[in-house]
Design an enzyme around this catalytic site. Structure first.
Site, PDB file in Angstrom:
ATOM      1  N   LYS A 176       0.929  -9.838   8.817  1.00  0.00           N
ATOM      2  CA  LYS A 176       1.203  -8.447   9.160  1.00  0.00           C
ATOM      3  C   LYS A 176      -0.062  -7.932   9.838  1.00  0.00           C
ATOM      4  O   LYS A 176      -1.093  -7.723   9.192  1.00  0.00           O
ATOM      5  CB  LYS A 176       1.533  -7.624   7.915  1.00  0.00           C
ATOM      6  CG  LYS A 176       1.770  -6.140   8.199  1.00  0.00           C
ATOM      7  CD  LYS A 176       2.005  -5.353   6.914  1.00  0.00           C
ATOM      8  CE  LYS A 176       2.181  -3.865   7.209  1.00  0.00           C
ATOM      9  NZ  LYS A 176       2.322  -3.056   5.967  1.00  0.00           N
TER      10      LYS A 176
ATOM     11  N   ILE B 233       6.682  -4.937   9.695  1.00  0.00           N
ATOM     12  CA  ILE B 233       6.791  -4.393   8.337  1.00  0.00           C
ATOM     13  C   ILE B 233       6.433  -2.925   8.488  1.00  0.00           C
ATOM     14  O   ILE B 233       5.287  -2.575   8.754  1.00  0.00           O
ATOM     15  CB  ILE B 233       5.887  -5.117   7.336  1.00  0.00           C
ATOM     16  CG1 ILE B 233       6.371  -6.559   7.156  1.00  0.00           C
ATOM     17  CG2 ILE B 233       5.888  -4.382   5.987  1.00  0.00           C
ATOM     18  CD1 ILE B 233       5.475  -7.408   6.271  1.00  0.00           C
TER      19      ILE B 233
ATOM     20  N   THR C  26       0.821  -1.211   0.000  1.00  0.00           N
ATOM     21  CA  THR C  26       0.000   0.000   0.000  1.00  0.00           C
ATOM     22  C   THR C  26       0.855   1.260   0.000  1.00  0.00           C
ATOM     23  O   THR C  26       0.543   2.235  -0.701  1.00  0.00           O
ATOM     24  CB  THR C  26      -0.910   0.020   1.250  1.00  0.00           C
ATOM     25  OG1 THR C  26      -1.630  -1.207   1.323  1.00  0.00           O
ATOM     26  CG2 THR C  26      -1.878   1.178   1.203  1.00  0.00           C
TER      27      THR C  26
ATOM     28  N   TYR D  49      -2.170 -10.031   5.516  1.00  0.00           N
ATOM     29  CA  TYR D  49      -2.120  -8.621   5.922  1.00  0.00           C
ATOM     30  C   TYR D  49      -3.491  -8.206   6.421  1.00  0.00           C
ATOM     31  O   TYR D  49      -4.445  -8.165   5.645  1.00  0.00           O
ATOM     32  CB  TYR D  49      -1.674  -7.767   4.729  1.00  0.00           C
ATOM     33  CG  TYR D  49      -1.521  -6.288   4.984  1.00  0.00           C
ATOM     34  CD1 TYR D  49      -1.440  -5.754   6.268  1.00  0.00           C
ATOM     35  CD2 TYR D  49      -1.422  -5.398   3.909  1.00  0.00           C
ATOM     36  CE1 TYR D  49      -1.289  -4.394   6.481  1.00  0.00           C
ATOM     37  CE2 TYR D  49      -1.265  -4.038   4.108  1.00  0.00           C
ATOM     38  CZ  TYR D  49      -1.206  -3.540   5.401  1.00  0.00           C
ATOM     39  OH  TYR D  49      -1.054  -2.184   5.607  1.00  0.00           O
TER      40      TYR D  49
ATOM     41  N   ARG E  65      -8.184   0.038   6.365  1.00  0.00           N
ATOM     42  CA  ARG E  65      -8.233   0.154   4.897  1.00  0.00           C
ATOM     43  C   ARG E  65      -9.220  -0.815   4.256  1.00  0.00           C
ATOM     44  O   ARG E  65      -9.756  -0.538   3.190  1.00  0.00           O
ATOM     45  CB  ARG E  65      -6.832  -0.077   4.302  1.00  0.00           C
ATOM     46  CG  ARG E  65      -5.851   1.054   4.586  1.00  0.00           C
ATOM     47  CD  ARG E  65      -4.541   0.821   3.837  1.00  0.00           C
ATOM     48  NE  ARG E  65      -3.592   1.896   4.102  1.00  0.00           N
ATOM     49  CZ  ARG E  65      -3.499   3.028   3.414  1.00  0.00           C
ATOM     50  NH1 ARG E  65      -4.344   3.241   2.398  1.00  0.00           N
ATOM     51  NH2 ARG E  65      -2.600   3.937   3.708  1.00  0.00           N
TER      52      ARG E  65
ATOM     53  N   TYR F  19     -13.305  -3.656   0.774  1.00  0.00           N
ATOM     54  CA  TYR F  19     -14.551  -3.114   0.223  1.00  0.00           C
ATOM     55  C   TYR F  19     -15.704  -4.115   0.280  1.00  0.00           C
ATOM     56  O   TYR F  19     -16.808  -3.760   0.694  1.00  0.00           O
ATOM     57  CB  TYR F  19     -14.363  -2.619  -1.225  1.00  0.00           C
ATOM     58  CG  TYR F  19     -15.545  -1.819  -1.734  1.00  0.00           C
ATOM     59  CD1 TYR F  19     -15.742  -0.504  -1.334  1.00  0.00           C
ATOM     60  CD2 TYR F  19     -16.472  -2.384  -2.604  1.00  0.00           C
ATOM     61  CE1 TYR F  19     -16.829   0.218  -1.774  1.00  0.00           C
ATOM     62  CE2 TYR F  19     -17.564  -1.666  -3.049  1.00  0.00           C
ATOM     63  CZ  TYR F  19     -17.739  -0.362  -2.628  1.00  0.00           C
ATOM     64  OH  TYR F  19     -18.829   0.347  -3.065  1.00  0.00           O
TER      65      TYR F  19
END
Length: 291
Positions: free
Chosen positions: A164, A206, A46, A135, A140, A109
């Site tokens: 992550k 990360i 990202t 992740y 997000r 989404y």
């Protein structure tokens, strides 16, 4: 899996004044990470503004990082999306040579159920020739991959080696660490709580801020992994104000402002992201000057 213990950096994508990819600056950035103690590099996550890059530009970024790295550090490639079939197809058709693992974000989404998340990553796991790091970033994706779901994926697949974890919730992170197999890597995706997560049994980070202060941040994580708590927290409190600054107006606006101050890149982003405001840039500049 030991390759991914410590500090990984989520690389930005530098742009020139005309907003084309600045491969020279990218190479300079990669070299600075290697020279300052980072354990591995994450490409096209990202932070790389990968959503704004064409496929040709993604290949350019991959090629430049591999060329400059020259096999010195392990490389992780970001491949994720909200269509399971699309992610599977991208993995099957991508040139993965030179990469050691895939970082794959939980579907965004769509807001899938926990069962949907599980089935998504089962399919991704079956398609991937490389180890996979999950992740989880609810801010997000609009959905939280729960510790029980991550544990289920970890135990039901052969090549999902870690996560992550970027929910920003230390209690959730501790529950996750307590559930998963001992060799499963719980990696912080939140710079500010990296140290407490590591001390609680996590395997590092990360990071975004680490590419601005690679030596200090990676030293902090190594100290935490080695149980040198006082030394680690001294570094944490030294770096912590910069973490608030770089995320004040979104990522990667802040880290690009910091890297521009350090003369590693030209401060350019692609819409819909914009450069840090003058006020924030001044605060970042002051921090770097006094660091």
């Amino acid at each position: 899996m030991k390759a991914f213990i410590g500090t990984g950096v989520a690389l930005i994508t530098p742009f020139k004044e005309d907003l084309s990819v600045d491969t020279e600056a990218l190479g300079k950035l990669v070299e600075s990470q290697i020279a300052n103690g980072i354990e591995y590099l994450v490409v096209l996550g990202t932070t790389a503004e990968s959503a704004t890059l064409s496929q040709q530009e993604k290949e350019l970024v991959k090629a430049e990082v591999k060329k400059v790295n020259a096999g010195r550090l392990p490389l992780v490639l970001g491949i994720g999306g909200n269509s399971t079939a699309g992610v599977v197809e991208e993995i099957k058709t991508s040139d993965l040579e030179g990469f050691d693992a895939i970082l794959s974000v939980s579907p965004y989404y769509n807001k899938p159920s926990q069962e949907g998340v599980y089935r998504h990553f089962k399919a991704v796991s079956e398609a991937s020739p490389l180890p996979i790091i999950l992740y989880n970033v609810p801010g997000r994706t609009a959905s939280n991959m729960l510790p029980e779901t991550i544990n289920r994926i970890a135990r039901d697949t052969n090549n999902v080696i870690g996560v992550k974890e970027a929910a920003g919730d230390i209690v959730q992170a501790m529950k996750l660490i307590s559930l998963v197999p001992d060799d499963f890597l719980v990696i912080s995706g939140d710079d500010m709580i990296t140290l407490p997560m590591t001390l609680a049994g996590g395997k590092g980070v990360i990071s975004v801020i680490a590419q601005g202060f690679p030596q200090e941040f990676s030293d902090m994580v190594r100290a935490g992994l080695n149980g040198k708590v006082a030394e680690a927290y001294k570094l944490h409190y030294k770096i912590a104000p910069s973490i608030d600054l770089i995320f004040a107006e979104g990522n990667p606006s802040g880290i690009k402002a910091l890297l521009a101050k350090k003369q590693i890149i030209t401060n350019r982003l692609r819409l819909p992201l914009v450069e840090a405001t003058e006020k924030l840039q001044e605060k970042i500049d002051d921090f770097v000057d006094q660091f």
